[in-house]
Design a protein around this motif. Sequence first.
Motif, PDB file in Angstrom:
ATOM      1  N   GLY A 180       0.755  -1.369  -0.023  1.00  0.00           N
ATOM      2  CA  GLY A 180      -0.042  -0.156   0.192  1.00  0.00           C
ATOM      3  C   GLY A 180       0.841   1.197   0.010  1.00  0.00           C
ATOM      4  O   GLY A 180       0.392   2.333  -0.439  1.00  0.00           O
ATOM      5  N   TRP A 181       2.074   1.150   0.642  1.00  0.00           N
ATOM      6  CA  TRP A 181       3.021   2.406   0.515  1.00  0.00           C
ATOM      7  C   TRP A 181       3.476   2.756  -0.872  1.00  0.00           C
ATOM      8  O   TRP A 181       3.478   3.800  -1.133  1.00  0.00           O
ATOM      9  CB  TRP A 181       4.020   2.090   1.337  1.00  0.00           C
ATOM     10  CG  TRP A 181       3.808   2.106   2.973  1.00  0.00           C
ATOM     11  CD1 TRP A 181       4.181   1.127   3.804  1.00  0.00           C
ATOM     12  CD2 TRP A 181       3.251   2.976   3.803  1.00  0.00           C
ATOM     13  NE1 TRP A 181       3.604   1.418   4.986  1.00  0.00           N
ATOM     14  CE2 TRP A 181       3.138   2.760   5.221  1.00  0.00           C
ATOM     15  CE3 TRP A 181       2.619   4.531   3.287  1.00  0.00           C
ATOM     16  CZ2 TRP A 181       2.467   3.560   5.857  1.00  0.00           C
ATOM     17  CZ3 TRP A 181       2.237   5.169   4.370  1.00  0.00           C
ATOM     18  CH2 TRP A 181       1.929   4.766   5.612  1.00  0.00           C
ATOM     19  N   THR A 182       3.667   1.586  -1.803  1.00  0.00           N
ATOM     20  CA  THR A 182       3.915   1.995  -3.104  1.00  0.00           C
ATOM     21  C   THR A 182       2.832   2.553  -3.900  1.00  0.00           C
ATOM     22  O   THR A 182       3.003   3.627  -4.590  1.00  0.00           O
ATOM     23  CB  THR A 182       4.272   0.604  -3.876  1.00  0.00           C
ATOM     24  OG1 THR A 182       5.473   0.096  -3.055  1.00  0.00           O
ATOM     25  CG2 THR A 182       4.793   0.711  -5.200  1.00  0.00           C
ATOM     26  N   VAL A 183       1.734   2.179  -3.496  1.00  0.00           N
ATOM     27  CA  VAL A 183       0.436   2.821  -4.095  1.00  0.00           C
ATOM     28  C   VAL A 183       0.195   4.217  -3.664  1.00  0.00           C
ATOM     29  O   VAL A 183       0.044   5.215  -4.434  1.00  0.00           O
ATOM     30  CB  VAL A 183      -0.894   2.029  -3.999  1.00  0.00           C
ATOM     31  CG1 VAL A 183      -2.303   2.749  -4.556  1.00  0.00           C
ATOM     32  CG2 VAL A 183      -0.748   0.295  -4.358  1.00  0.00           C
ATOM     33  N   PHE A 184       0.357   4.355  -2.421  1.00  0.00           N
ATOM     34  CA  PHE A 184       0.536   5.456  -1.685  1.00  0.00           C
ATOM     35  C   PHE A 184       1.334   6.514  -2.233  1.00  0.00           C
ATOM     36  O   PHE A 184       0.841   7.764  -2.764  1.00  0.00           O
ATOM     37  CB  PHE A 184       0.666   5.438  -0.117  1.00  0.00           C
ATOM     38  CG  PHE A 184       0.571   7.013   0.521  1.00  0.00           C
ATOM     39  CD1 PHE A 184      -0.658   7.748   0.808  1.00  0.00           C
ATOM     40  CD2 PHE A 184       1.914   7.305   1.001  1.00  0.00           C
ATOM     41  CE1 PHE A 184      -0.476   8.780   1.484  1.00  0.00           C
ATOM     42  CE2 PHE A 184       1.817   8.656   1.655  1.00  0.00           C
ATOM     43  CZ  PHE A 184       0.575   9.463   1.892  1.00  0.00           C
ATOM     44  N   ALA A 185       2.486   6.074  -2.522  1.00  0.00           N
ATOM     45  CA  ALA A 185       3.526   7.100  -3.159  1.00  0.00           C
ATOM     46  C   ALA A 185       3.291   7.223  -4.680  1.00  0.00           C
ATOM     47  O   ALA A 185       3.522   8.396  -5.183  1.00  0.00           O
ATOM     48  CB  ALA A 185       4.806   6.262  -3.235  1.00  0.00           C
ATOM     49  N   ALA A 186       2.679   6.401  -5.691  1.00  0.00           N
ATOM     50  CA  ALA A 186       2.328   6.648  -6.783  1.00  0.00           C
ATOM     51  C   ALA A 186       1.317   7.807  -6.931  1.00  0.00           C
ATOM     52  O   ALA A 186       1.251   8.581  -7.694  1.00  0.00           O
ATOM     53  CB  ALA A 186       1.873   5.201  -7.540  1.00  0.00           C
ATOM     54  N   VAL A 187       0.266   7.658  -5.991  1.00  0.00           N
ATOM     55  CA  VAL A 187      -0.843   8.721  -6.071  1.00  0.00           C
ATOM     56  C   VAL A 187      -0.314   9.923  -5.792  1.00  0.00           C
ATOM     57  O   VAL A 187      -0.602  10.968  -6.198  1.00  0.00           O
ATOM     58  CB  VAL A 187      -2.041   8.075  -5.285  1.00  0.00           C
ATOM     59  CG1 VAL A 187      -3.136   9.287  -4.878  1.00  0.00           C
ATOM     60  CG2 VAL A 187      -2.734   6.924  -5.586  1.00  0.00           C
ATOM     61  N   LEU A 188       0.528   9.956  -4.570  1.00  0.00           N
ATOM     62  CA  LEU A 188       1.097  11.213  -4.110  1.00  0.00           C
ATOM     63  C   LEU A 188       1.986  11.906  -5.332  1.00  0.00           C
ATOM     64  O   LEU A 188       2.013  13.199  -5.674  1.00  0.00           O
ATOM     65  CB  LEU A 188       1.939  11.140  -3.151  1.00  0.00           C
ATOM     66  CG  LEU A 188       1.159  11.233  -1.565  1.00  0.00           C
ATOM     67  CD1 LEU A 188       1.952  11.225  -0.531  1.00  0.00           C
ATOM     68  CD2 LEU A 188       0.468  12.440  -1.685  1.00  0.00           C
ATOM     69  N   MET A 189       2.974  10.866  -6.182  1.00  0.00           N
ATOM     70  CA  MET A 189       3.633  11.194  -6.978  1.00  0.00           C
ATOM     71  C   MET A 189       2.601  12.097  -8.253  1.00  0.00           C
ATOM     72  O   MET A 189       2.967  13.258  -8.842  1.00  0.00           O
ATOM     73  CB  MET A 189       4.270  10.558  -7.737  1.00  0.00           C
ATOM     74  CG  MET A 189       5.344  10.077  -6.768  1.00  0.00           C
ATOM     75  SD  MET A 189       6.730   8.879  -7.502  1.00  0.00           S
ATOM     76  CE  MET A 189       7.518   9.694  -8.857  1.00  0.00           C
ATOM     77  N   ILE A 233       4.698  16.880   0.491  1.00  0.00           N
ATOM     78  CA  ILE A 233       4.547  15.771  -0.518  1.00  0.00           C
ATOM     79  C   ILE A 233       5.692  15.098  -0.691  1.00  0.00           C
ATOM     80  O   ILE A 233       5.602  13.740  -0.848  1.00  0.00           O
ATOM     81  CB  ILE A 233       3.551  16.383  -1.752  1.00  0.00           C
ATOM     82  CG1 ILE A 233       2.319  16.700  -0.983  1.00  0.00           C
ATOM     83  CG2 ILE A 233       3.414  15.131  -2.716  1.00  0.00           C
ATOM     84  CD1 ILE A 233       1.219  17.297  -2.055  1.00  0.00           C
ATOM     85  N   ASP A 234       6.476  15.650  -1.467  1.00  0.00           N
ATOM     86  CA  ASP A 234       7.927  14.941  -1.685  1.00  0.00           C
ATOM     87  C   ASP A 234       8.560  14.241  -0.759  1.00  0.00           C
ATOM     88  O   ASP A 234       8.920  13.133  -0.870  1.00  0.00           O
ATOM     89  CB  ASP A 234       8.847  16.072  -2.372  1.00  0.00           C
ATOM     90  CG  ASP A 234       8.483  16.626  -3.640  1.00  0.00           C
ATOM     91  OD1 ASP A 234       7.743  15.837  -4.449  1.00  0.00           O
ATOM     92  OD2 ASP A 234       8.753  17.616  -4.050  1.00  0.00           O
ATOM     93  N   VAL A 235       8.470  14.638   0.405  1.00  0.00           N
ATOM     94  CA  VAL A 235       8.911  13.940   1.626  1.00  0.00           C
ATOM     95  C   VAL A 235       8.316  12.689   2.046  1.00  0.00           C
ATOM     96  O   VAL A 235       8.677  11.376   2.052  1.00  0.00           O
ATOM     97  CB  VAL A 235       9.170  14.747   2.851  1.00  0.00           C
ATOM     98  CG1 VAL A 235       9.471  13.989   4.260  1.00  0.00           C
ATOM     99  CG2 VAL A 235      10.233  16.109   2.799  1.00  0.00           C
ATOM    100  N   PHE A 236       6.946  12.778   1.915  1.00  0.00           N
ATOM    101  CA  PHE A 236       6.021  11.658   1.884  1.00  0.00           C
ATOM    102  C   PHE A 236       6.265  10.650   0.908  1.00  0.00           C
ATOM    103  O   PHE A 236       6.280   9.449   1.070  1.00  0.00           O
ATOM    104  CB  PHE A 236       4.549  11.941   2.143  1.00  0.00           C
ATOM    105  CG  PHE A 236       4.142  12.572   3.489  1.00  0.00           C
ATOM    106  CD1 PHE A 236       4.309  11.889   4.547  1.00  0.00           C
ATOM    107  CD2 PHE A 236       3.423  13.814   3.574  1.00  0.00           C
ATOM    108  CE1 PHE A 236       3.951  12.574   5.795  1.00  0.00           C
ATOM    109  CE2 PHE A 236       3.333  14.294   4.682  1.00  0.00           C
ATOM    110  CZ  PHE A 236       3.230  13.450   5.953  1.00  0.00           C
ATOM    111  N   ILE A 237       6.618  11.012  -0.432  1.00  0.00           N
ATOM    112  CA  ILE A 237       6.931  10.142  -1.560  1.00  0.00           C
ATOM    113  C   ILE A 237       8.089   9.254  -1.170  1.00  0.00           C
ATOM    114  O   ILE A 237       8.206   7.931  -1.078  1.00  0.00           O
ATOM    115  CB  ILE A 237       6.967  10.961  -2.694  1.00  0.00           C
ATOM    116  CG1 ILE A 237       5.479  11.502  -3.085  1.00  0.00           C
ATOM    117  CG2 ILE A 237       7.479   9.802  -3.833  1.00  0.00           C
ATOM    118  CD1 ILE A 237       5.695  12.559  -4.185  1.00  0.00           C
ATOM    119  N   ILE A 238       9.073  10.056  -0.603  1.00  0.00           N
ATOM    120  CA  ILE A 238      10.461   9.490  -0.419  1.00  0.00           C
ATOM    121  C   ILE A 238      10.293   8.447   0.637  1.00  0.00           C
ATOM    122  O   ILE A 238      10.758   7.316   0.612  1.00  0.00           O
ATOM    123  CB  ILE A 238      11.452  10.361   0.053  1.00  0.00           C
ATOM    124  CG1 ILE A 238      11.643  11.184  -1.294  1.00  0.00           C
ATOM    125  CG2 ILE A 238      12.929   9.783   0.500  1.00  0.00           C
ATOM    126  CD1 ILE A 238      12.661  12.418  -1.138  1.00  0.00           C
TER     127      ILE A 238
END
Length: 145
Positions: free
Chosen positions: A25-34, A127-132
């Motif tokens: 789910g973290w990968t999906v979260f990062a993709a949506v945030l990106m 947002i970028d920090v959350f993506i990383i």
Amino acid sequence: MASTGSQPRAAHRTAPNSRHPFETGWTVFAAVLMIFGGIMAIFQGISAIAKDDVFVTTRNYVFQFDLTGWGWIHLILGIVIVLAGFALFTGAAWARAVGIVLAGLGALANFMWLPYYPLWSIVLIAIDVFIIWALCAGPGMRENA
């Protein structure tokens, strides 16, 4: 006896996914945030290219650059971030590494954008920090957990 000893070990290798169900789910979260952050960067770039008088610049700021040039940087970076966000949905390992690098570049670009639109920049840096963080917390990053 050797075969029974290997079965629990194999079950243990699949156990981290069952113990951490939100790992993918973290990968999906990062993709949506990106994708979201990239679209915001695209709008940021378009507004800087179209109307230079929308932004108020701070005088005597260390980083003084042309707004139109920054607009093109944000537009191109936003498009690349959106494309990398869609690539994350494929689950490719290279997309995770590219996502981390692009989120770092996005945070750096928004840090330098602070004198032009501080609130927008701070939101995009967050947002970028959350993506990383989400890409580093995803599957494959904690093999021995």
